[in-house]
Design a protein around this motif. Structure first.
Motif, PDB file in Angstrom:
ATOM      1  N   SER A   1      17.514 -29.612  83.136  1.00  0.00           N
ATOM      2  CA  SER A   1      18.494 -29.863  84.189  1.00  0.00           C
ATOM      3  C   SER A   1      19.032 -31.282  84.045  1.00  0.00           C
ATOM      4  N   GLU A   2      20.140 -31.545  84.702  1.00  0.00           N
ATOM      5  CA  GLU A   2      20.755 -32.860  84.639  1.00  0.00           C
ATOM      6  C   GLU A   2      20.868 -33.426  86.050  1.00  0.00           C
ATOM      7  N   GLU A   3      20.490 -34.693  86.203  1.00  0.00           N
ATOM      8  CA  GLU A   3      20.556 -35.366  87.498  1.00  0.00           C
ATOM      9  C   GLU A   3      21.227 -36.716  87.326  1.00  0.00           C
ATOM     10  N   LYS A   4      21.609 -37.289  88.447  1.00  0.00           N
ATOM     11  CA  LYS A   4      22.196 -38.618  88.442  1.00  0.00           C
ATOM     12  C   LYS A   4      21.250 -39.542  89.198  1.00  0.00           C
ATOM     13  N   LEU A   5      20.723 -40.558  88.533  1.00  0.00           N
ATOM     14  CA  LEU A   5      19.771 -41.481  89.124  1.00  0.00           C
ATOM     15  C   LEU A   5      20.320 -42.894  88.993  1.00  0.00           C
ATOM     16  N   ALA A   6      20.599 -43.531  90.108  1.00  0.00           N
ATOM     17  CA  ALA A   6      21.154 -44.894  90.146  1.00  0.00           C
ATOM     18  C   ALA A   6      22.446 -44.976  89.333  1.00  0.00           C
ATOM     19  N   GLY A   7      23.255 -43.936  89.391  1.00  0.00           N
ATOM     20  CA  GLY A   7      24.533 -43.914  88.688  1.00  0.00           C
ATOM     21  C   GLY A   7      24.446 -43.521  87.228  1.00  0.00           C
ATOM     22  N   ASN A   8      23.242 -43.262  86.725  1.00  0.00           N
ATOM     23  CA  ASN A   8      23.054 -42.875  85.329  1.00  0.00           C
ATOM     24  C   ASN A   8      22.703 -41.399  85.249  1.00  0.00           C
ATOM     25  N   ARG A   9      23.374 -40.681  84.362  1.00  0.00           N
ATOM     26  CA  ARG A   9      23.041 -39.271  84.152  1.00  0.00           C
ATOM     27  C   ARG A   9      21.805 -39.170  83.277  1.00  0.00           C
ATOM     28  N   ILE A  10      20.840 -38.380  83.723  1.00  0.00           N
ATOM     29  CA  ILE A  10      19.609 -38.184  82.968  1.00  0.00           C
ATOM     30  C   ILE A  10      19.328 -36.695  82.851  1.00  0.00           C
ATOM     31  N   LYS A  11      18.635 -36.314  81.788  1.00  0.00           N
ATOM     32  CA  LYS A  11      18.214 -34.932  81.600  1.00  0.00           C
ATOM     33  C   LYS A  11      16.736 -34.831  81.945  1.00  0.00           C
ATOM     34  N   ILE A  12      16.396 -33.811  82.711  1.00  0.00           N
ATOM     35  CA  ILE A  12      15.013 -33.545  83.101  1.00  0.00           C
ATOM     36  C   ILE A  12      14.553 -32.300  82.341  1.00  0.00           C
ATOM     37  N   TYR A  13      13.479 -32.440  81.569  1.00  0.00           N
ATOM     38  CA  TYR A  13      12.925 -31.333  80.803  1.00  0.00           C
ATOM     39  C   TYR A  13      11.643 -30.870  81.472  1.00  0.00           C
ATOM     40  N   ARG A  14      11.545 -29.576  81.713  1.00  0.00           N
ATOM     41  CA  ARG A  14      10.305 -28.990  82.219  1.00  0.00           C
ATOM     42  C   ARG A  14       9.612 -28.349  81.023  1.00  0.00           C
ATOM     43  N   CYS A  15       8.485 -28.939  80.614  1.00  0.00           N
ATOM     44  CA  CYS A  15       7.792 -28.517  79.402  1.00  0.00           C
ATOM     45  C   CYS A  15       6.385 -28.054  79.737  1.00  0.00           C
ATOM     46  N   GLN A  16       5.867 -27.172  78.888  1.00  0.00           N
ATOM     47  CA  GLN A  16       4.503 -26.692  79.050  1.00  0.00           C
ATOM     48  C   GLN A  16       3.698 -27.092  77.826  1.00  0.00           C
ATOM     49  N   SER A  17       2.485 -27.556  78.071  1.00  0.00           N
ATOM     50  CA  SER A  17       1.572 -27.973  77.026  1.00  0.00           C
ATOM     51  C   SER A  17       0.170 -27.544  77.435  1.00  0.00           C
ATOM     52  N   GLU A  18      -0.806 -27.778  76.569  1.00  0.00           N
ATOM     53  CA  GLU A  18      -2.193 -27.467  76.897  1.00  0.00           C
ATOM     54  C   GLU A  18      -3.012 -28.735  76.922  1.00  0.00           C
ATOM     55  N   ILE A  19      -3.786 -28.902  77.984  1.00  0.00           N
ATOM     56  CA  ILE A  19      -4.716 -30.014  78.087  1.00  0.00           C
ATOM     57  C   ILE A  19      -6.081 -29.424  78.405  1.00  0.00           C
ATOM     58  N   GLY A  20      -7.015 -29.604  77.497  1.00  0.00           N
ATOM     59  CA  GLY A  20      -8.362 -29.062  77.698  1.00  0.00           C
ATOM     60  C   GLY A  20      -8.376 -27.543  77.788  1.00  0.00           C
ATOM     61  N   GLY A  21      -7.461 -26.876  77.090  1.00  0.00           N
ATOM     62  CA  GLY A  21      -7.396 -25.421  77.116  1.00  0.00           C
ATOM     63  C   GLY A  21      -6.662 -24.846  78.321  1.00  0.00           C
ATOM     64  N   GLN A  22      -6.207 -25.685  79.220  1.00  0.00           N
ATOM     65  CA  GLN A  22      -5.481 -25.242  80.423  1.00  0.00           C
ATOM     66  C   GLN A  22      -3.984 -25.498  80.244  1.00  0.00           C
ATOM     67  N   PRO A  23      -3.131 -24.508  80.505  1.00  0.00           N
ATOM     68  CA  PRO A  23      -1.690 -24.763  80.453  1.00  0.00           C
ATOM     69  C   PRO A  23      -1.267 -25.732  81.560  1.00  0.00           C
ATOM     70  N   THR A  24      -0.497 -26.739  81.190  1.00  0.00           N
ATOM     71  CA  THR A  24      -0.062 -27.779  82.120  1.00  0.00           C
ATOM     72  C   THR A  24       1.452 -27.947  82.015  1.00  0.00           C
ATOM     73  N   ILE A  25       2.128 -28.142  83.136  1.00  0.00           N
ATOM     74  CA  ILE A  25       3.576 -28.318  83.153  1.00  0.00           C
ATOM     75  C   ILE A  25       3.905 -29.788  83.330  1.00  0.00           C
ATOM     76  N   PHE A  26       4.832 -30.266  82.505  1.00  0.00           N
ATOM     77  CA  PHE A  26       5.290 -31.644  82.566  1.00  0.00           C
ATOM     78  C   PHE A  26       6.788 -31.662  82.809  1.00  0.00           C
ATOM     79  N   PHE A  27       7.267 -32.694  83.505  1.00  0.00           N
ATOM     80  CA  PHE A  27       8.690 -32.954  83.665  1.00  0.00           C
ATOM     81  C   PHE A  27       8.965 -34.272  82.965  1.00  0.00           C
TER      82      PHE A  27
END
Length: 68
Positions: A41-67
């Motif tokens: 997704s794309e957002e505007k933060l303090a006048g700057n356009r930024i892209k936000i990525y929602r990613c999934q990874s594994e930590i200790g065998g558990q699926p974890t979601i990161f932004f």
């Protein structure tokens, strides 16, 4: 869910349209491999356009979601 706003280092590849796709990232000296990007997704933060990525990874065998 705990939200932390801190800088990260990221390795990415770029598609033909110039959109970055994350491969790996490092937070606090730990390297995580991105298994899946579920949303961009794309957002505007303090006048700057930024892209936000929602990613999934594994930590200790558990699926974890990161932004990023």
């Amino acid at each position: 869910m705990k939200v932390l706003m801190k800088p990260i280092e990221m390795i990415a590849w770029f598609d033909l349209d110039g959109i970055p796709r994350p491969i790996r990232f490092r937070v606090n000296g730990e390297v995580y491999k991105v298994h899946q990007v579920s949303n961009i997704s794309e957002e505007k933060l303090a006048g700057n356009r930024i892209k936000i990525y929602r990613c999934q990874s594994e930590i200790g065998g558990q699926p974890t979601i990161f932004f990023k």
